[in-house]
Design an enzyme around this catalytic site. Structure first.
Site, PDB file in Angstrom:
ATOM      1  N   ASN A   9      49.286  44.416  42.962  1.00  0.00           N
ATOM      2  CA  ASN A   9      48.824  43.334  43.359  1.00  0.00           C
ATOM      3  C   ASN A   9      49.093  42.402  44.368  1.00  0.00           C
ATOM      4  O   ASN A   9      48.965  41.041  43.064  1.00  0.00           O
ATOM      5  CB  ASN A   9      47.396  43.081  42.584  1.00  0.00           C
ATOM      6  CG  ASN A   9      46.142  42.734  43.332  1.00  0.00           C
ATOM      7  OD1 ASN A   9      46.310  42.282  44.375  1.00  0.00           O
ATOM      8  ND2 ASN A   9      45.041  42.245  42.176  1.00  0.00           N
ATOM      9  N   ARG A  94      46.998  47.481  45.302  1.00  0.00           N
ATOM     10  CA  ARG A  94      45.798  47.377  45.904  1.00  0.00           C
ATOM     11  C   ARG A  94      46.081  47.136  46.829  1.00  0.00           C
ATOM     12  O   ARG A  94      45.906  45.903  48.013  1.00  0.00           O
ATOM     13  CB  ARG A  94      45.346  45.791  44.762  1.00  0.00           C
ATOM     14  CG  ARG A  94      44.534  45.694  45.063  1.00  0.00           C
ATOM     15  CD  ARG A  94      43.752  44.452  44.287  1.00  0.00           C
ATOM     16  NE  ARG A  94      42.309  44.358  45.858  1.00  0.00           N
ATOM     17  CZ  ARG A  94      41.576  43.524  44.418  1.00  0.00           C
ATOM     18  NH1 ARG A  94      42.264  42.582  43.226  1.00  0.00           N
ATOM     19  NH2 ARG A  94      40.163  43.459  44.370  1.00  0.00           N
ATOM     20  N   HIS A 182      35.894  44.328  46.466  1.00  0.00           N
ATOM     21  CA  HIS A 182      35.724  45.148  45.320  1.00  0.00           C
ATOM     22  C   HIS A 182      35.158  46.629  44.905  1.00  0.00           C
ATOM     23  O   HIS A 182      34.552  46.591  43.872  1.00  0.00           O
ATOM     24  CB  HIS A 182      34.390  44.717  44.855  1.00  0.00           C
ATOM     25  CG  HIS A 182      34.917  42.805  44.769  1.00  0.00           C
ATOM     26  ND1 HIS A 182      33.887  41.622  45.016  1.00  0.00           N
ATOM     27  CD2 HIS A 182      35.750  42.249  44.572  1.00  0.00           C
ATOM     28  CE1 HIS A 182      34.549  40.656  45.043  1.00  0.00           C
ATOM     29  NE2 HIS A 182      36.038  40.838  45.184  1.00  0.00           N
ATOM     30  N   ARG A 242      34.151  30.940  49.757  1.00  0.00           N
ATOM     31  CA  ARG A 242      34.002  31.662  51.247  1.00  0.00           C
ATOM     32  C   ARG A 242      32.082  31.469  51.030  1.00  0.00           C
ATOM     33  O   ARG A 242      31.651  31.378  49.928  1.00  0.00           O
ATOM     34  CB  ARG A 242      34.289  32.804  51.368  1.00  0.00           C
ATOM     35  CG  ARG A 242      35.461  33.319  51.254  1.00  0.00           C
ATOM     36  CD  ARG A 242      36.268  34.573  50.944  1.00  0.00           C
ATOM     37  NE  ARG A 242      36.905  34.796  49.687  1.00  0.00           N
ATOM     38  CZ  ARG A 242      37.288  35.749  49.282  1.00  0.00           C
ATOM     39  NH1 ARG A 242      36.685  36.834  49.666  1.00  0.00           N
ATOM     40  NH2 ARG A 242      37.535  35.969  47.883  1.00  0.00           N
ATOM     41  N   GLU A 379      40.751  46.001  37.438  1.00  0.00           N
ATOM     42  CA  GLU A 379      41.077  46.919  39.086  1.00  0.00           C
ATOM     43  C   GLU A 379      42.478  47.622  38.600  1.00  0.00           C
ATOM     44  O   GLU A 379      42.664  49.022  38.484  1.00  0.00           O
ATOM     45  CB  GLU A 379      41.008  45.984  39.723  1.00  0.00           C
ATOM     46  CG  GLU A 379      39.408  45.000  39.640  1.00  0.00           C
ATOM     47  CD  GLU A 379      39.713  44.198  40.099  1.00  0.00           C
ATOM     48  OE1 GLU A 379      39.984  43.163  39.755  1.00  0.00           O
ATOM     49  OE2 GLU A 379      39.091  43.800  40.771  1.00  0.00           O
TER      50      GLU A 379
END
Ligand code: ADP
Length: 395
Positions: A9, A94, A182, A242, A379
């Site tokens: 990742n 990922r 996600h 963000r 994940e």
């Protein structure tokens, strides 16, 4: 050493990896995981832990050793080669964006890689980094099979109306769509609910992934119906740096003020959200501990918009049976969960304060019309599993 699957990742400031052993009957077992953190900064470090949590490596990196992602990759690759003399069965990556075409994980070949490269403008700060190790392995170890696992894929089950913006159709055809992100996390949550709370898993669930990046997703029987992130990872809930949902007119106004593309991009990805609103920090722990009024406003904004989005997602799910919190903030902050739930009390949510304080699996009271849960996400486990399934699908 037996066969292993490597999960990678790659982000802008960290390169994370995990190694899974492929056992009998293709059972995957987590062996170890590590990361090069602080890439490009003065406090870069390399850490690895095994599956018992024991530390295998914990070393600060010299200035310049991990000056960029490629330096970080060299550190990771040389450590892994020493530890595992035979190459992995496959590497699962990922990848933030699979675009409109890819709705499941895929074995990477030159055509796929070209397509994924073409998606960089859709996720400028993530896609390029995610693909960097793919290119390196493709070039130096072409015999190693690589699988791309996408954050967008889980949401391709959504209705057309959900995936559209109210823009002329030609933009949709050009790829301006609500992709959602996600997805690897939500897929893990859907699978985990089937194991630990099967009744809940079959129902109408909203999962709130509240970490540095934040979004929420409405699922029915484990299938994504709607999510708060859209075309890019900027939309929806406010995040560490963000803004989340923003009137597009604000960007037009900034352009009219003379701000350039790079300045606006940096503001929206790195200078907004909790950090921008509080002027103090992007870290929820710091904000919760602060007495500053601007920190209080940022936390209030976060809990308000999260609750508002949960209510909105109920339209896609046609009601709500269970609310699930996950990721850094969602898994670890009883206060944020309580404040989101307080704003949703009118829907019939009643929190059990003791269970909430303990980050328990079920944190709602038995009489609560909507049950509330805390489910830690993973994940990397989904990437390992998808990588294996993609390989088996090729046999
Ligand atoms: P990423 O999106 O980088 O994977 P994580 O899911 O790890 O992010 O979430 C990181 C965030 O979780 C941190 O920025 C921090 O604000 C928050 N966090 C972690 N622990 C707590 C806690 N105990 N209370 C509040 N926030 C927390």
């Amino acid at each position: 050493m037996s066969d292993v699957i490597l999960v990678v990742n790659a982000g802008s400031s960290s390169l994370k990896f995990q190694v899974y052993e492929l056992g009998a009957a293709n059972a995957l077992q987590f062996l170890l995981g590590g990361q090069v953190s602080g890439i490009g900064g003065s406090r870069a470090a390399f850490k690895v832990k095994d599956n018992s949590g024991a530390c295998l490596v914990d070393r600060p990196l010299q200035p310049g050793e991990a000056a960029d992602l490629s330096g970080a990759q060299e550190i990771m690759a040389s450590w892994l080669q020493e530890r595992f003399p035979t190459p992995p069965v496959a590497v699962g990556h990922r990848i933030v964006h699979g675009g409109p075409k890819l709705s499941r994980s895929v074995l990477i070949n030159q055509d796929i890689l070209d397509y994924l490269d073409s998606l960089v403008p859709l996720a400028p700060l993530h896609q390029r980094n995610n693909l960097a190790p793919v290119h390196v392995i493709f070039e130096h170890w072409p015999e190693i099979r690589q699988v791309a696992c996408f954050d967008t894929a889980f949401h391709r089950s959504q209705d057309a109306v959900v995936q559209h913006f109210a823009l002329p159709e030609k933009y949709f055809q050009q790829g301006v769509r609500r992709y959602g992100f996600h997805g690897l996390s939500y897929q893990y949550i859907a699978g985990r609910l089937r194991e630990v709370l099967p009744e809940v898993a079959r129902g109408r669930v909203i999962a709130a992934h509240l970490g540095s990046g934040a979004s929420a997703c409405a699922m029915v029987d484990g299938v994504s119906r709607e999510t708060t992130m859209g075309f890019t990872a900027l939309d929806g809930l406010p995040m560490g740096t963000r803004p989340g949902r923003l009137d597009a007119g604000v960007v037009l106004w900034m352009l009219e003020q003379g701000m350039g593309h790079d300045e606006i991009q940096d503001l929206l990805y790195n200078g907004s959200g909790m950090k921008g609103l509080s002027g103090i920090s992007n870290d929820m722990r710091t904000l919760l501990a602060s007495d500053d009024a601007s920190a209080a406003l940022a936390v209030d904004y976060f809990t308000y918009r999260t609750a508002e989005s949960v209510a909105g997602l109920c339209v896609a799910a046609q009601g709500l049976d269970a609310l699930v919190f996950t990721a850094g903030v969602g898994e670890n902050s009883p206060e944020i969960r309580a404040r989101v739930c307080q704003r949703l009390a009118w829907m019939g949510i009643q929190l059990d304060e003791t269970a909430n304080a303990e980050n328990a699996l079920t944190i709602s009271r038995p009489g609560s019309r909507i049950s509330v849960h805390v489910v830690p996400t993973n994940e990397e486990a989904v990437i390992a599993q998808q990588t294996l399934e993609t390989l088996l699908g090729q046999l």
